[in-house]
Design an enzyme around this catalytic site. Sequence first.
Site, short mmCIF file in Angstrom:
data_model
loop_
_atom_site.label_atom_id
_atom_site.label_comp_id
_atom_site.label_asym_id
_atom_site.label_seq_id
_atom_site.Cartn_x
_atom_site.Cartn_y
_atom_site.Cartn_z
N ARG A 1 0.78 -1.24 0.00
CA ARG A 1 0.00 0.00 0.00
C ARG A 1 0.81 1.28 0.00
O ARG A 1 1.89 1.35 0.59
CB ARG A 1 -0.92 0.01 1.23
N HIS B 1 -0.84 -2.56 -4.68
CA HIS B 1 -0.29 -3.46 -5.70
C HIS B 1 -0.23 -2.87 -7.11
O HIS B 1 -0.50 -3.56 -8.09
CB HIS B 1 -1.08 -4.77 -5.73
N HIS C 1 3.30 -12.69 -5.50
CA HIS C 1 2.13 -12.83 -4.63
C HIS C 1 1.60 -14.27 -4.63
O HIS C 1 0.38 -14.48 -4.67
CB HIS C 1 1.05 -11.83 -5.06
N ASP D 1 -1.81 -10.07 8.31
CA ASP D 1 -1.66 -9.31 7.08
C ASP D 1 -0.69 -8.18 7.43
O ASP D 1 -1.05 -7.01 7.46
CB ASP D 1 -3.02 -8.77 6.61
N GLU E 1 5.26 -12.36 0.98
CA GLU E 1 5.56 -11.41 -0.08
C GLU E 1 6.80 -10.63 0.32
O GLU E 1 6.73 -9.77 1.21
CB GLU E 1 4.39 -10.46 -0.28
C1 BGC Z 1 -2.35 -7.44 1.20
C2 BGC Z 1 -3.75 -7.85 1.62
C3 BGC Z 1 -4.56 -8.08 0.40
C4 BGC Z 1 -3.88 -9.16 -0.43
C5 BGC Z 1 -4.61 -9.45 -1.71
C6 BGC Z 1 -1.76 -8.54 0.40
O1 BGC Z 1 -0.49 -8.18 -0.03
O2 BGC Z 1 -1.55 -7.08 2.30
O3 BGC Z 1 -4.34 -6.88 2.45
O4 BGC Z 1 -5.86 -8.47 0.71
O5 BGC Z 1 -2.58 -8.76 -0.74
O6 BGC Z 1 -4.85 -8.33 -2.41
#
Ligand code: BGC
Length: 343
Positions: free
Chosen positions: A82, A107, A178, A242, A307
């Site tokens: 983010r 992303h 991811h 998360d 990640e």
């Molecule tokens: C984020 C999550 C998100 C997921 C899928 C992760 O990298 O931290 O909050 O829901 O990606 O988009």
Amino acid sequence: MGIEKQPFGKTSAGQNVDVFILANGNGVKVKIINHGATIVSVEAPDRAGNFADVVLGFDDMAGYQSAGNPYFGATCGRYANRIAKGRFSVDGVEYQLAINNGVNALHGGLLGFDKKLWDAEIVGENAVKMSLTSPDGEEGYPGTLTVVVLFSLTDANELRIEYTARTDRKTILNLTNHSYFNLAGGGTHYDHLMMINADRYTVVDDTAIPTGELRAVAGTEMDFRSPTPLGKNIDRAGAGYDHNYCINQSAAGELTLAAKVLDPASGRTLECWTTAPGVQLYAGNFLDNVKGKGGAVYNWREGFCLETQHYPDSPNQPDFPSTELASGETYTQTCIYTFGVAQ
Ligand code: BGC
């Protein structure tokens, strides 16, 4: 052994997508498509030698292009994770990204690298090189950026992901993969024993943006310094894990073990190594009835991601390691996922 290229399908715009199948001498097989530079399957053995697919994904392009695809296996960029309110500055100039996650940017935006068709070329015995040029201003980011992701599979069962990038103007960059893993091949991940090599994590506000505080994990539900079942304290961690962990690196950029996971039932293990300073443990809190490969349905907490990344919202946090890339510099990061077996 070696690498093979086959047609995978077509995008909704009619472009051909290929799948590259990497196989090593131990029977491990990794499939990667050039849409999103996406890992679509990893077949790894358990302690009895039985193979299972240990990543979540779809059978076809319709799945990968569906609105419900939560970035399965994809390369995320330009900025993985983010950026607060999608806003950042480079050299005093402010940039605004699309807001695609509550009040924030996530992303890489509406058409991030996960949704691009990458050029792909087989290189060497067991490697595929995927490349992309992102024009100046794309998704609001400055600078024309050229990105290369080299995927290779070794006989030590390492899936190596090596990123390089260059820009013609100062920009920001944070690339990750991811993949969602499940070492049992299905079901919740609660029994997986997770070790994360991090003494601290980045504390976030209620929109998942770091406050700037790096907090000690010791004695909290965030503590994975010794192997702990993923499900043990998950309900004490907000909606579930998360979070970005600050990897214990002895030097910036040094390839370091970020995490090690064991599924006790199958004996399958996963090690995650990286040169990046952080790793996001995302435990599949938003998975809900996703129709995946071979009839599988993925539900809440049935996959977890490691990640490797720079800390979220680094462009707005002067004390975090910098994510700026200037013209003339080369961005390099390496992530290695190693698939093993414990007796
Ligand atoms: C984020 C999550 C998100 C997921 C899928 C992760 O990298 O931290 O909050 O829901 O990606 O988009």
